[in-house]
Design a protein around this motif. Structure first.
Motif, short mmCIF file in Angstrom:
data_model
loop_
_atom_site.label_atom_id
_atom_site.label_comp_id
_atom_site.label_asym_id
_atom_site.label_seq_id
_atom_site.Cartn_x
_atom_site.Cartn_y
_atom_site.Cartn_z
N PHE A 58 5.95 -34.21 45.53
CA PHE A 58 5.71 -35.36 46.37
C PHE A 58 5.43 -34.89 47.79
N VAL A 59 4.44 -35.49 48.42
CA VAL A 59 4.19 -35.27 49.84
C VAL A 59 5.14 -36.17 50.60
N ILE A 60 5.84 -35.63 51.56
CA ILE A 60 6.70 -36.44 52.43
C ILE A 60 5.80 -36.93 53.56
N ASP A 61 5.52 -38.22 53.57
CA ASP A 61 4.55 -38.79 54.50
C ASP A 61 5.25 -39.80 55.41
N THR A 62 5.74 -39.32 56.53
CA THR A 62 6.49 -40.19 57.45
C THR A 62 5.61 -41.28 58.05
N GLY A 63 4.30 -41.13 57.98
CA GLY A 63 3.39 -42.15 58.50
C GLY A 63 3.04 -43.22 57.49
N ALA A 64 3.42 -43.02 56.24
CA ALA A 64 3.13 -44.01 55.21
C ALA A 64 4.26 -45.04 55.17
N SER A 65 3.91 -46.30 55.16
CA SER A 65 4.95 -47.32 55.14
C SER A 65 5.54 -47.49 53.75
N LYS A 66 4.78 -47.17 52.71
CA LYS A 66 5.17 -47.43 51.33
C LYS A 66 5.07 -46.16 50.50
N THR A 67 6.00 -45.98 49.60
CA THR A 67 5.95 -44.86 48.66
C THR A 67 4.90 -45.15 47.61
N VAL A 68 4.12 -44.13 47.27
CA VAL A 68 2.98 -44.26 46.37
C VAL A 68 3.15 -43.28 45.22
N PHE A 69 2.70 -43.69 44.03
CA PHE A 69 2.74 -42.83 42.85
C PHE A 69 1.39 -42.88 42.17
N ASP A 70 1.00 -41.77 41.55
CA ASP A 70 -0.30 -41.66 40.91
C ASP A 70 -0.35 -42.50 39.64
N LYS A 71 -1.24 -43.49 39.63
CA LYS A 71 -1.34 -44.38 38.47
C LYS A 71 -1.88 -43.67 37.23
N ASN A 72 -2.39 -42.46 37.39
CA ASN A 72 -2.88 -41.68 36.25
C ASN A 72 -1.75 -41.03 35.46
N LEU A 73 -0.53 -41.09 35.97
CA LEU A 73 0.64 -40.49 35.32
C LEU A 73 1.46 -41.57 34.62
N ALA A 74 0.82 -42.30 33.73
CA ALA A 74 1.41 -43.49 33.12
C ALA A 74 2.70 -43.23 32.35
N ASP A 75 2.95 -42.00 31.91
CA ASP A 75 4.18 -41.69 31.18
C ASP A 75 5.41 -41.71 32.07
N TYR A 76 5.22 -41.80 33.39
CA TYR A 76 6.34 -41.65 34.32
C TYR A 76 6.68 -42.92 35.10
N PHE A 77 6.05 -44.03 34.77
CA PHE A 77 6.40 -45.27 35.46
C PHE A 77 6.23 -46.46 34.53
N ASP A 78 6.87 -47.55 34.91
CA ASP A 78 6.70 -48.83 34.24
C ASP A 78 6.03 -49.75 35.25
N ILE A 79 5.00 -50.43 34.79
CA ILE A 79 4.24 -51.30 35.69
C ILE A 79 4.85 -52.69 35.68
N ASP A 80 4.82 -53.33 36.82
CA ASP A 80 5.25 -54.72 36.93
C ASP A 80 3.98 -55.56 36.83
N GLU A 81 3.75 -56.14 35.66
CA GLU A 81 2.51 -56.88 35.39
C GLU A 81 2.33 -58.11 36.28
N HIS A 82 3.40 -58.61 36.85
CA HIS A 82 3.33 -59.85 37.61
C HIS A 82 3.29 -59.64 39.11
#
Length: 143
Positions: free
Chosen positions: A33-57
């Motif tokens: 993970f890049v530690i990005d103090t200038g980013a307001s929100k944490t971001v994850f690569d959507k191409n790594l679908a095995d590692y997250f659950d999406i909130d469809e709503h």
């Protein structure tokens, strides 16, 4: 409880440094993970679908300092359990973005790929302190 997380300082080009924290996923895979103090929100690569659950709503407008004036509408997900050293992180809410262009940059400049960006939402929640001299990030976790 305080956790001391080792960080790498990656030299991308002249006077251009990025901070990297390594994480372990439950399947034994390591991610960076890049530690990005200038980013307001944490971001994850959507191409790594095995590692997250999406909130469809749920979607969210993500305002970034990119080339467009328009906010980027992103899907919202929750990263499956992972750890930074001994600190286990569960149900981390993230914006899901295609990070192929970012990984192209990191691959060419430093020979690495990243799975996400740790933003200020995470850093503030865990009262992060970055210690450049000791090359570590200290996180405070209270239940």
């Amino acid at each position: 409880m305080r956790y001391k997380i080792p960080i790498e300082i990656i030299h991308l080009e002249a006077d251009n440094y990025h901070l990297i924290a390594s994480a372990n996923f439950t399947d034994g895979t390591r991610g960076k993970f890049v530690i990005d103090t200038g980013a307001s929100k944490t971001v994850f690569d959507k191409n790594l679908a095995d590692y997250f659950d999406i909130d469809e709503h749920e979607t969210e407008e993500l305002h970034s300092a990119g080339i467009n004036d328009e906010p980027l509408v992103t899907s919202i997900g929750y990263i499956r359990p992972f750890s930074f050293g001994k600190m286990k992180i569960e149900n981390l809410k993230v914006a899901l973005l295609d990070m192929a262009h970012i990984n192209d940059l990191y691959s060419r400049a430093a020979g690495i790929s990243v799975c996400g960006l740790i933003g200020s939402d995470f850093l503030l929640k865990y009262q992060a302190v970055i210690d450049y001299r000791r090359k570590r990030m200290v996180l405070n976790f209270s239940r």
